[in-house]
Write a protein that holds these residues in place. Sequence first.
Motif, mmCIF file in Angstrom:
data_model
loop_
_atom_site.group_PDB
_atom_site.id
_atom_site.type_symbol
_atom_site.label_atom_id
_atom_site.label_comp_id
_atom_site.label_asym_id
_atom_site.label_seq_id
_atom_site.Cartn_x
_atom_site.Cartn_y
_atom_site.Cartn_z
ATOM 1 N N GLU A 104 0.833 -1.216 0.000
ATOM 2 C CA GLU A 104 0.000 0.000 0.000
ATOM 3 C C GLU A 104 0.863 1.260 0.000
ATOM 4 O O GLU A 104 0.651 2.192 -0.769
ATOM 5 N N LYS A 105 1.888 1.250 0.868
ATOM 6 C CA LYS A 105 2.728 2.449 0.994
ATOM 7 C C LYS A 105 3.540 2.686 -0.282
ATOM 8 O O LYS A 105 3.752 3.814 -0.711
ATOM 9 N N CYS A 106 3.997 1.578 -0.866
ATOM 10 C CA CYS A 106 4.808 1.689 -2.075
ATOM 11 C C CYS A 106 3.954 2.226 -3.226
ATOM 12 O O CYS A 106 4.427 3.023 -4.042
ATOM 13 N N LYS A 107 2.696 1.829 -3.245
ATOM 14 C CA LYS A 107 1.787 2.347 -4.281
ATOM 15 C C LYS A 107 1.735 3.870 -4.200
ATOM 16 O O LYS A 107 1.910 4.564 -5.206
ATOM 17 N N GLU A 108 1.548 4.355 -2.992
ATOM 18 C CA GLU A 108 1.456 5.817 -2.797
ATOM 19 C C GLU A 108 2.745 6.499 -3.314
ATOM 20 O O GLU A 108 2.696 7.504 -4.016
ATOM 21 N N LEU A 109 3.881 5.912 -2.986
ATOM 22 C CA LEU A 109 5.151 6.533 -3.394
ATOM 23 C C LEU A 109 5.359 6.450 -4.908
ATOM 24 O O LEU A 109 5.830 7.401 -5.530
ATOM 25 N N ILE A 111 3.116 6.450 -7.180
ATOM 26 C CA ILE A 111 2.246 7.443 -7.829
ATOM 27 C C ILE A 111 2.876 8.831 -7.695
ATOM 28 O O ILE A 111 2.935 9.600 -8.648
ATOM 29 N N SER A 112 3.422 9.130 -6.513
ATOM 30 C CA SER A 112 3.979 10.480 -6.366
ATOM 31 C C SER A 112 5.330 10.643 -7.070
ATOM 32 O O SER A 112 5.656 11.713 -7.543
ATOM 33 N N GLN A 115 4.096 9.266 -11.199
ATOM 34 C CA GLN A 115 2.743 9.474 -11.734
ATOM 35 C C GLN A 115 2.212 8.198 -12.403
ATOM 36 O O GLN A 115 1.601 8.237 -13.477
ATOM 37 N N GLU A 118 -3.185 4.794 -11.275
ATOM 38 C CA GLU A 118 -3.592 3.929 -10.163
ATOM 39 C C GLU A 118 -4.095 2.562 -10.656
ATOM 40 O O GLU A 118 -3.846 1.534 -10.012
ATOM 41 N N VAL A 123 -2.504 -3.804 -5.022
ATOM 42 C CA VAL A 123 -1.894 -3.777 -3.690
ATOM 43 C C VAL A 123 -2.032 -5.144 -3.038
ATOM 44 O O VAL A 123 -3.099 -5.758 -3.082
ATOM 45 N N ASP A 149 7.928 1.679 2.829
ATOM 46 C CA ASP A 149 7.228 0.872 1.824
ATOM 47 C C ASP A 149 7.809 -0.518 1.630
ATOM 48 O O ASP A 149 7.265 -1.314 0.868
#
Length: 394
Positions: A104-109, A111-112, A115, A118, A123, A149
């Motif tokens: 989950e955390k790696c997904k957020e990173l 994306i940031s 880009q 999603e 996940v 992550d």
Amino acid sequence: MAVREICKNVYSVGVIDWDRQIFDELLPLPDGTTYNSYLIEGSEKTVLIDAVDFEFEEEFITNLARSQLSRIDYIIVNHAEQDHSGSIPVFLELFPNAKIVTSEKCKELLISFHQVPEFRIIVVGDGETLSLGDKTLEFLITPWVHWPDTMITYLREDRIVFSCDLFGAHYATGSLFVDDEPLHYILAKRYFAEIMMPFRSKVLEYIDRLSGYEFDIIAPSHGPMYNDKEYILDAYREWSSDDVKNRVIIPYVSMHGSTKKMVHYLTESLLSRGIAVRPYDLGRADTGRLAMDLLDAATIIIASPTVLFGPHPKAANLAFIANILKPKAKFIGIIGSYGWGGKTVKDLGDMIHKLDVEVLNPVYIKGYPDEEAYKGLDCLADEILNKHREYNIL
Ligand SMILES: Cc1cc2nc3c(=O)[nH]c(=O)nc-3n(C[C@H](O)[C@H](O)[C@H](O)COP(=O)(O)O)c2cc1C
Ligand SMILES: [Fe+2]
Ligand SMILES: [Fe+2]
């Protein structure tokens, strides 16, 4: 580097960065590094484990093309740091049907940082599995080795642990497996001190967790793989433990020789008491080598003159680095020389506030050392001797 087989249908497709000299604009890499990526071909699905640095995306894509696979279904991303994720955008472009599988955390990173859309990310949670047909992957969510992550991927049938940065070494080598243990040991220790040292308790927790898994190979994302897993697990257990050695590290800086004279005197004084010592001239020291030596020394003495009412910036930098890397030292002392006044001792003490250490009596003198200063340094050496005795490390 060409595609190389590790075992049936499991390949190494990463790259070797022979010439990289510095990491994170901070840590010298005396022997370059590798960015490892692994390809696993199951009877139904094919996956890639981690990618490589952006600078090597062409070589990476060439490796994938050479593997002659018609498709890749998933890329497992164990960690979002750019040295592994930098070439993910080009990968996603060239493999439009591939999905990322990550925490989950790696997904957020991801994306940031890149880009990444999603919808291209799946996940997975701790202990979840992914079937490739005749092969099964299991994911262990293992945050903080060394980012929030991080995760580990376990390939059940072939008994391989893909540990990403954990157990890595910045070591550019063409060998798939560790074949020069003495050299590798130094580079792995250096890497541990620079990257994993602040997270020692997590490392121990995850080593313990891995003992519940059956595996023969550890495949990290930097440096060679291990087919003698106990070699690296034992080393990591030792480095992560609270054990320290009868050793004093003295990082120092001196503009006009006064502090340097004190360091030389203290070095001799400690040696004559049977204590191992390593002074480091901060003007010349390699931060990675110093970090490695800081790892298991029982005592650190920071030596700095006063500059504009505080510590020399090079000593302040060292104190800052020690404060974030959290070496295992039990004792810290401050020595040095001033001309007319300031608060060097207090400032340095404040800068190491995160360290769980006993601060020894400082020896901070005016001008060039005299007999009284040498007596003070002998007293400090005696104090260190007694502390090391109390710790049973003599
Ligand atoms: C650029 C510079 C700034 C200094 N600022 C201070 C100061 O603010 N307070 C002080 O007590 N001494 C100051 N000093 C004097 C040094 O701390 C003093 O000469 C000391 O003995 C130098 O130690 P070293 O020979 O190890 O460089 C300064 C010296 C220099 C060169
Ligand atoms: Fe990393
Ligand atoms: Fe890395």
